[in-house]
Design a protein around this motif. Structure first.
Motif, PDB file in Angstrom:
ATOM      1  N   TYR A  31      34.353  61.302  75.611  1.00 15.75           N
ATOM      2  CA  TYR A  31      34.022  60.018  74.982  1.00 15.75           C
ATOM      3  C   TYR A  31      34.916  59.728  73.773  1.00 15.75           C
ATOM      4  O   TYR A  31      35.462  58.635  73.631  1.00 15.75           O
ATOM      5  CB  TYR A  31      32.554  60.026  74.548  1.00 15.75           C
ATOM      6  CG  TYR A  31      32.180  58.883  73.629  1.00 15.75           C
ATOM      7  CD1 TYR A  31      31.940  57.610  74.134  1.00 15.75           C
ATOM      8  CD2 TYR A  31      32.069  59.083  72.250  1.00 15.75           C
ATOM      9  CE1 TYR A  31      31.605  56.558  73.284  1.00 15.75           C
ATOM     10  CE2 TYR A  31      31.741  58.048  71.394  1.00 15.75           C
ATOM     11  CZ  TYR A  31      31.505  56.789  71.922  1.00 15.75           C
ATOM     12  OH  TYR A  31      31.190  55.754  71.077  1.00 15.75           O
ATOM     13  N   VAL A  32      35.081  60.716  72.921  1.00 19.95           N
ATOM     14  CA  VAL A  32      35.781  60.500  71.654  1.00 19.95           C
ATOM     15  C   VAL A  32      37.294  60.448  71.839  1.00 19.95           C
ATOM     16  O   VAL A  32      38.016  60.093  70.902  1.00 19.95           O
ATOM     17  CB  VAL A  32      35.399  61.594  70.640  1.00 19.95           C
ATOM     18  CG1 VAL A  32      36.203  62.874  70.858  1.00 19.95           C
ATOM     19  CG2 VAL A  32      35.558  61.090  69.208  1.00 19.95           C
ATOM     20  N   ASP A  34      38.984  58.311  73.192  1.00 19.71           N
ATOM     21  CA  ASP A  34      39.442  56.932  72.995  1.00 19.71           C
ATOM     22  C   ASP A  34      39.448  56.524  71.527  1.00 19.71           C
ATOM     23  O   ASP A  34      39.927  55.435  71.196  1.00 19.71           O
ATOM     24  CB  ASP A  34      38.547  55.962  73.780  1.00 19.71           C
ATOM     25  CG  ASP A  34      38.639  56.173  75.287  1.00 19.71           C
ATOM     26  OD1 ASP A  34      39.728  56.571  75.752  1.00 19.71           O
ATOM     27  OD2 ASP A  34      37.642  55.955  75.995  1.00 19.71           O
ATOM     28  N   TYR A  35      38.917  57.378  70.656  1.00 18.12           N
ATOM     29  CA  TYR A  35      38.744  56.987  69.256  1.00 18.12           C
ATOM     30  C   TYR A  35      39.475  57.890  68.258  1.00 18.12           C
ATOM     31  O   TYR A  35      39.566  57.540  67.086  1.00 18.12           O
ATOM     32  CB  TYR A  35      37.248  56.979  68.901  1.00 18.12           C
ATOM     33  CG  TYR A  35      36.444  56.010  69.727  1.00 18.12           C
ATOM     34  CD1 TYR A  35      36.343  54.671  69.367  1.00 18.12           C
ATOM     35  CD2 TYR A  35      35.786  56.437  70.876  1.00 18.12           C
ATOM     36  CE1 TYR A  35      35.601  53.778  70.123  1.00 18.12           C
ATOM     37  CE2 TYR A  35      35.039  55.553  71.642  1.00 18.12           C
ATOM     38  CZ  TYR A  35      34.954  54.227  71.266  1.00 18.12           C
ATOM     39  OH  TYR A  35      34.224  53.338  72.025  1.00 18.12           O
ATOM     40  N   ILE A  36      39.981  59.034  68.724  1.00 23.46           N
ATOM     41  CA  ILE A  36      40.611  59.967  67.797  1.00 23.46           C
ATOM     42  C   ILE A  36      41.550  60.876  68.583  1.00 23.46           C
ATOM     43  O   ILE A  36      41.290  61.183  69.756  1.00 23.46           O
ATOM     44  CB  ILE A  36      39.533  60.785  67.045  1.00 23.46           C
ATOM     45  CG1 ILE A  36      40.142  61.561  65.874  1.00 23.46           C
ATOM     46  CG2 ILE A  36      38.792  61.709  67.985  1.00 23.46           C
ATOM     47  CD1 ILE A  36      39.081  62.184  64.957  1.00 23.46           C
ATOM     48  N   ASP A 212      44.067  61.383  62.158  1.00 21.68           N
ATOM     49  CA  ASP A 212      43.335  60.115  62.164  1.00 21.68           C
ATOM     50  C   ASP A 212      42.215  60.140  61.138  1.00 21.68           C
ATOM     51  O   ASP A 212      41.628  61.199  60.861  1.00 21.68           O
ATOM     52  CB  ASP A 212      42.745  59.841  63.548  1.00 21.68           C
ATOM     53  CG  ASP A 212      43.817  59.652  64.604  1.00 21.68           C
ATOM     54  OD1 ASP A 212      44.959  59.323  64.226  1.00 21.68           O
ATOM     55  OD2 ASP A 212      43.514  59.848  65.799  1.00 21.68           O
ATOM     56  N   ASN A 215      35.969  57.449  61.068  1.00 19.78           N
ATOM     57  CA  ASN A 215      35.397  56.114  60.959  1.00 19.78           C
ATOM     58  C   ASN A 215      34.110  56.018  61.760  1.00 19.78           C
ATOM     59  O   ASN A 215      33.628  57.032  62.296  1.00 19.78           O
ATOM     60  CB  ASN A 215      36.412  55.065  61.428  1.00 19.78           C
ATOM     61  CG  ASN A 215      36.954  55.371  62.822  1.00 19.78           C
ATOM     62  OD1 ASN A 215      36.196  55.723  63.724  1.00 19.78           O
ATOM     63  ND2 ASN A 215      38.271  55.264  62.988  1.00 19.78           N
ATOM     64  N   GLY A 217      33.584  54.884  64.605  1.00 25.86           N
ATOM     65  CA  GLY A 217      33.729  55.166  66.024  1.00 25.86           C
ATOM     66  C   GLY A 217      33.762  56.644  66.367  1.00 25.86           C
ATOM     67  O   GLY A 217      33.487  57.018  67.509  1.00 25.86           O
ATOM     68  N   ASN A 218      34.107  57.501  65.399  1.00 28.32           N
ATOM     69  CA  ASN A 218      34.250  58.921  65.730  1.00 28.32           C
ATOM     70  C   ASN A 218      33.433  59.870  64.861  1.00 28.32           C
ATOM     71  O   ASN A 218      33.374  61.063  65.149  1.00 28.32           O
ATOM     72  CB  ASN A 218      35.731  59.332  65.672  1.00 28.32           C
ATOM     73  CG  ASN A 218      36.362  59.108  64.299  1.00 28.32           C
ATOM     74  OD1 ASN A 218      35.764  59.370  63.268  1.00 28.32           O
ATOM     75  ND2 ASN A 218      37.607  58.619  64.299  1.00 28.32           N
ATOM     76  N   SER A 221      30.690  61.937  66.640  1.00 29.36           N
ATOM     77  CA  SER A 221      31.254  62.948  67.532  1.00 29.36           C
ATOM     78  C   SER A 221      31.815  64.126  66.745  1.00 29.36           C
ATOM     79  O   SER A 221      31.668  65.282  67.148  1.00 29.36           O
ATOM     80  CB  SER A 221      32.360  62.325  68.393  1.00 29.36           C
ATOM     81  OG  SER A 221      31.846  61.292  69.212  1.00 29.36           O
TER      82      SER A 221
END
Length: 304
Positions: A31-32, A34-36, A212, A215, A217-218, A221
Motif C-alpha cells: 500500500y505505502v 505509492d506514497y514513499i 521522503d 506526511n 499519506g504515509n 504505515s
C-alpha cells in the motif's frame, strides 16, 4: 521442556497474532509503495523501533557491552541479512508485484533454509526434503508465471517477484546463521543492536537517494511498520516458542500466505486467481514434507 502453565488457547493465539501482524505488514508494504520510496520507509521503520527501544535498552547495552563486543561481527552479519537486505528488498519488490504474491513467496523461507543449510552447515537433506523442495519450487514458479510456465521467459514482467525471491533467500541466511552461532545473548539486546546497525547500513542510500518526508499519506504505515512487525510481533513469537516449542510454533508461519491474501483481497482489492490456489497448495505441501523431514531427524537425535 516448554512451559504449559498458560491455557493452551492463549499460547496458540501468540503465533497467530504474530503472523497476522507480519501478514498485515506485507499489505502495508504494498500500500505505502505509492506514497514513499523503499529507502525512506525502510529507514523510518527501523528508526521508529530504535527510538522506542533506546530508553530501555541503551543502559542494558552499556551494562553488557562485553557481550556486544564479543558478538559484534555476528550482529553485523545478522543485521545485514535479516533486516537490511530482506526488508529493504521487500519494500522494493512491493513496487512491482502484489501483496498476495509477496505473501506466497515469503512462505518459501523454510525451503530456502534447507539449501542454505547445505552450504553453511553442511547438512545433507534426505529424500523428503529434496522432494519437498522441488515441489515447493515448482509451485513458486507456477505462481510467478501466473499459471503458465512459458510466461517465465518474460523476466521483465516478474521483476517484483524475483526481487522478493531474492529477499527471502537472504532471510534464509539469517535463520541459518542464527542456528549456526546460537548466540547466548538476551533477545532484546540482540534485536536492539541489530536495529542500530541496520540504520547505519541505510545511511549511504539515504545520502545518495535522499529521503521522503513523512506526511498524512504515509505516517500511519511508518508507525505501523516501526512498532507492530518490528517489536510486538517478534516478542509474541518468542513467547510462543517458549510455551509451544520452536517446531510447533514454526508451523503457524504457513498461515502467512492465507492471511496476506485475505487482507490484500479486502483492503487492496487484489484478485485471488486459480494459479494462486494451485501454486500455494503445492508450495505448502512441499514445505510440509520438508518440515516433516526436520522433525523426524530431531526425534531420532533425541532418542539416540
Amino acid at each position: 521442556m516448554y512451559s504449559n502453565s498458560k491455557p493452551m488457547w492463549w499460547a496458540i493465539s501468540l503465533p497467530i497474532i504474530a503472523v497476522l501482524i507480519w501478514s498485515m505488514n506485507i499489505a502495508v508494504t504494498r500500500y505505502v509503495s505509492d506514497y514513499i520510496s523503499p529507502v525512506s520507509i525502510s529507514f523510518y521503520r527501523w528508526l521508529v523501533a530504535f527510538i522506542i527501544l533506546t530508553p530501555f535498552m541503551l543502559p542494558q547495552v552499556w551494562k553488557q557491552r562485553h557481550l556486544v563486543k564479543q558478538h559484534f561481527m555476528q550482529f553485523v552479519v545478522l543485521s545485514a541479512f535479516g533486516m537490511f537486505l530482506y526488508q529493504g528488498l521487500a519494500y522494493s519488490a512491493a513496487h512491482y508485484t502484489t501483496a498476495t504474491n509477496m505473501g506466497i513467496i515469503n512462505a518459501f523461507i523454510p525451503v530456502f533454509t534447507i539449501f542454505v543449510s547445505i552450504l553453511i552447515l553442511r547438512e545433507i537433506p534426505n529424500r523428503f526434503a529434496v522432494v519437498g523442495s522441488i515441489l515447493s519450487f515448482l509451485g513458486l514458479l507456477y505462481v510467478i508465471g501466473r499459471g503458465d510456465f512459458s510466461n517465465l521467459t518474460q523476466l521483465a514482467g516478474h521483476s517484483g517477484d524475483l526481487i522478493m525471491v531474492l529477499a527471502v533467500f537472504f532471510y534464509a541466511f539469517y535463520g541459518v546463521f542464527l542456528k549456526k552461532w546460537q548466540l547466548k545473548v538476551p533477545l532484546l539486546l540482540s534485536l536492539y543492536v541489530q536495529i542500530a546497525l541496520t540504520l547505519v547500513y541505510h545511511l549511504p542510500f539515504v545520502l545518495y537517494y535522499g529521503i521522503d518526508a513523512i506526511n498524512q499519506g504515509n505516517v500511519a504505515s511508518v508507525l505501523y511498520a516501526g512498532i507492530l512487525p518490528s517489536l510486538v510481533a517478534p516478542l509474541l513469537w518468542m513467547m510462543a516458542v517458549q510455551y509451544l516449542g520452536p517446531n510447533r510454533t514454526s508451523i503457524f508461519m504457513n498461515l502467512m500466505p492465507v492471511f496476506t491474501a485475505i487482507i490484500a483481497y479486502f483492503w487492496l482489492h487484489e484478485a485471488w486467481t486459480m494459479s494462486h490456489t494451485i501454486g500455494g497448495i503445492v508450495i505448502l505441501v512441499g514445505i510440509a514434507l520438508a518440515q516433516k523431514k526436520s522433525l523426524s531427524v530431531k526425534k531420532s537425535t533425541l532418542l539416540s
